[in-house]
Design a protein around this motif. Structure first.
Motif, PDB file in Angstrom:
ATOM      1  N   THR A   1     -23.107  67.910  64.403  1.00  0.00           N
ATOM      2  CA  THR A   1     -22.257  67.826  63.217  1.00  0.00           C
ATOM      3  C   THR A   1     -21.057  68.742  63.414  1.00  0.00           C
ATOM      4  OG1 THR A   1     -23.674  69.476  62.127  1.00  0.00           O
ATOM      5  CG2 THR A   1     -24.010  67.165  61.542  1.00  0.00           C
TER       6      THR A   1
ATOM      7  N   GLN B   1     -20.671  63.445  61.615  1.00  0.00           N
ATOM      8  CA  GLN B   1     -21.946  63.369  62.323  1.00  0.00           C
ATOM      9  C   GLN B   1     -21.699  62.582  63.604  1.00  0.00           C
ATOM     10  OE1 GLN B   1     -24.939  61.723  59.690  1.00  0.00           O
ATOM     11  NE2 GLN B   1     -24.694  63.393  58.202  1.00  0.00           N
TER      12      GLN B   1
ATOM     13  N   TYR C   1     -15.912  66.612  57.631  1.00  0.00           N
ATOM     14  CA  TYR C   1     -17.291  66.614  58.124  1.00  0.00           C
ATOM     15  C   TYR C   1     -17.541  65.373  58.971  1.00  0.00           C
ATOM     16  CZ  TYR C   1     -22.429  66.228  57.825  1.00  0.00           C
ATOM     17  OH  TYR C   1     -23.770  66.107  58.102  1.00  0.00           O
TER      18      TYR C   1
ATOM     19  N   SER D   1     -25.849  71.195  57.553  1.00  0.00           N
ATOM     20  CA  SER D   1     -26.467  70.025  56.934  1.00  0.00           C
ATOM     21  C   SER D   1     -27.831  69.707  57.542  1.00  0.00           C
ATOM     22  CB  SER D   1     -25.544  68.809  57.048  1.00  0.00           C
ATOM     23  OG  SER D   1     -25.267  68.510  58.388  1.00  0.00           O
TER      24      SER D   1
ATOM     25  N   TRP E   1     -27.591  64.604  68.783  1.00  0.00           N
ATOM     26  CA  TRP E   1     -26.953  64.709  67.470  1.00  0.00           C
ATOM     27  C   TRP E   1     -26.168  66.008  67.330  1.00  0.00           C
ATOM     28  CZ3 TRP E   1     -26.524  60.952  63.922  1.00  0.00           C
ATOM     29  CH2 TRP E   1     -27.394  59.859  64.002  1.00  0.00           C
TER      30      TRP E   1
ATOM     31  N   TYR F   1     -17.624  70.662  61.385  1.00  0.00           N
ATOM     32  CA  TYR F   1     -17.128  71.169  60.108  1.00  0.00           C
ATOM     33  C   TYR F   1     -15.733  71.754  60.368  1.00  0.00           C
ATOM     34  CZ  TYR F   1     -22.239  71.151  59.631  1.00  0.00           C
ATOM     35  OH  TYR F   1     -23.571  70.801  59.661  1.00  0.00           O
TER      36      TYR F   1
ATOM     37  N   PHE G   1     -30.253  64.783  57.324  1.00  0.00           N
ATOM     38  CA  PHE G   1     -29.046  65.501  56.940  1.00  0.00           C
ATOM     39  C   PHE G   1     -28.931  65.651  55.424  1.00  0.00           C
ATOM     40  CE2 PHE G   1     -27.651  63.586  61.066  1.00  0.00           C
ATOM     41  CZ  PHE G   1     -27.384  64.769  61.733  1.00  0.00           C
TER      42      PHE G   1
ATOM     43  N   ALA H   1     -22.002  58.681  58.620  1.00  0.00           N
ATOM     44  CA  ALA H   1     -22.810  59.813  58.180  1.00  0.00           C
ATOM     45  C   ALA H   1     -23.874  59.369  57.190  1.00  0.00           C
ATOM     46  CB  ALA H   1     -21.915  60.870  57.539  1.00  0.00           C
TER      47      ALA H   1
END
Length: 449
Positions: free
Chosen positions: A116, A157, A155, A88, A114, A118, A47, A166
């Protein structure tokens, strides 16, 4: 005057013959010739800060969050509102929508459990199903939704549905519980909002990506036979087996299919022509599964305007309007080129450039003699057949010289790049007259998106 470009021969039946699928080849033994695959990176994405290269931002957590690992990001020296928000890590957009509390938000799936997230974006620049590479602009940082009282990027993860601490380049972001206690400078120097350029080293032993700064390049893969790039991503063939790999991040490549006669990348799709040329297939986006979408073809042309294929018997050009649904759009040409929303062809004798009207097989002449055509988001370009000089089309029959000859050119995003005639340097057009800046050293080929 409209010129109906129908070619010299009657149309032959295209894309009808049933054939065996473009099946991936049996897995080969590990070889140094294969694109490098970092198994650690495949498990945990590498990332990067989701902010443009070189910018310094605070990364803060606070006890008002549902998880201590959720991160709020604010610019440490510039405007927060309106700054591009970047992916990312490479992946596929699974959510792009507005929520009354989260505001405009995006979720990217990176595989292996995984994801992410935003939040509070001012604008959404990608949609569900879009494949994005690391550094691709996905929106603008904003202040939308009831959960925010000031412009920032929220943000997260997540692994298997749970928010985790993260990491950036493998380093954990500290849990600070207060704002302005921890700072990060972005090294997310990939695509951003403009373009992304890739090159294969002279000995073809490594794939490199231009950092976007000066002449700095980052190695992102091992040996490759050739490169394909477009809106759907960056792909490379294994020089030993011909198998195709997709770049999911620096030195993180996954096999997506076996060998083909050629591949082509559209704005959101990957296509291949079987080795014997008897069928066109589209990658499903899942593993090495491909679906047949057409029959025999001579070659493929792709871009933002879609996928096109030539009839191997007549050279006539067809457009794919859906799986196994093709319509003839023109006769044979020396070559074709596809922009974000246009289709261009060079007449068989090379004496005229034509643009498809978008209607049936009607083409309009937009230029004179040319050597070859290059096209992409920045427009359509043609070389002078006598001198090799490069010209840009500014309108129908309105062309301006922008540079001298090159070994090859690449139109990537909103930029134009050239490989010198001797392959010893890579240059980027400044957009001004015939001025080009050197951005790299020797390469065997270049490709961009």
């Amino acid at each position: 005057m409209n010129i109906r470009w129908t070619g010299l021969l009657t149309a032959a039946a295209l894309l009808l013959a049933p054939v065996a699928a473009l099946a991936p080849a049996a897995p080969a033994a590990a070889t140094t010739a294969a694109p490098e695959v970092d198994t650690a990176a495949a498990e945990t994405p590498w990332f990067q800060l989701p902010i443009p290269c070189g910018q310094r931002w605070t990364t803060s957590t606070h006890d008002g969050h549902a998880s201590q690992y959720m991160v709020d990001m604010v610019s440490a020296g510039g405007a927060t509102q309106g700054t591009p928000a970047l992916a990312s890590a490479a992946g596929r957009v699974v959510t792009s929508q507005f929520d009354s509390q989260a505001g405009n938000f995006i979720v990217i799936d990176h595989g292996g459990g995984w994801q992410t997230r935003y939040l509070h974006l001012d604008r959404l620049d990608v949609g569900v199903g879009n494949d994005v590479e690391q550094g691709r602009q996905i929106g603008l940082v904003g202040n939308t939704g009831s959960w925010t009282t000031g412009a920032h990027l929220h943000y997260e993860q997540k692994l298997n549905g749970s928010v985790v601490q993260a990491t950036l380049e493998g380093r954990p972001i500290p849990v600070t519980w207060e704002y302005n206690q921890h700072y990060e400078t972005s090294t997310n120097c990939g695509v951003s909002a403009g373009s992304s350029l890739f090159a294969l080293s002279p000995d073809r032993s490594g794939v490199f990506q231009w950092s976007g700064n000066g002449t700095a390049w980052n190695k992102v893969g091992g040996a490759a036979g050739t490169l394909y790039a477009g809106g759907a991503g960056v792909f490379a063939t294994n020089p030993a087996t011909g198998d195709l790999y997709k770049m999911n991040g620096p030195n993180n490549w996954a096999k997506v299919g076996g060998p083909a006669k050629t591949f082509a990348v559209t704005g959101n799709g990957l296509f291949g022509l079987s080795p014997d040329g008897t069928a066109v297939f589209q990658w499903s986006g899942n593993g090495t599964t491909w679906n047949k979408v057409g029959g025999a073809a001579g070659t493929l042309y792709a871009g933002g305007a879609g996928l096109f294929a030539t009839d191997p018997a007549t050279g006539d050009l067809y457009k794919m309007n859906g799986p196994n649904n093709w319509a003839k759009v023109g006769g044979p040409a020396k070559t074709f080129a596809v922009t974000g929303n246009g289709l261009f062809g060079l007449s068989p004798d090379g004496t005229g450039v034509f643009q498809w009207s978008g209607n049936g097989t009607v083409w309009n002449k937009v230029g004179g003699a040319a050597g070859t055509l290059y096209a992409g988001g920045a427009g359509v370009f043609a070389t002078n057949p006598a001198t090799g000089d490069l010209y840009k089309m500014n309108g129908a029959n309105n062309w301006a010289k922008i540079g001298g000859p090159g070994s090859t050119f690449a139109v990537a995003g909103d930029a134009v790049y050239g490989l010198s005639p001797s392959n010893d340097a890579v240059f980027k057009w400044t957009g001004n007259g015939t001025i080009w800046n050197k951005v790299g050293g020797p390469a065997s080929l270049i490709a961009g998106r």
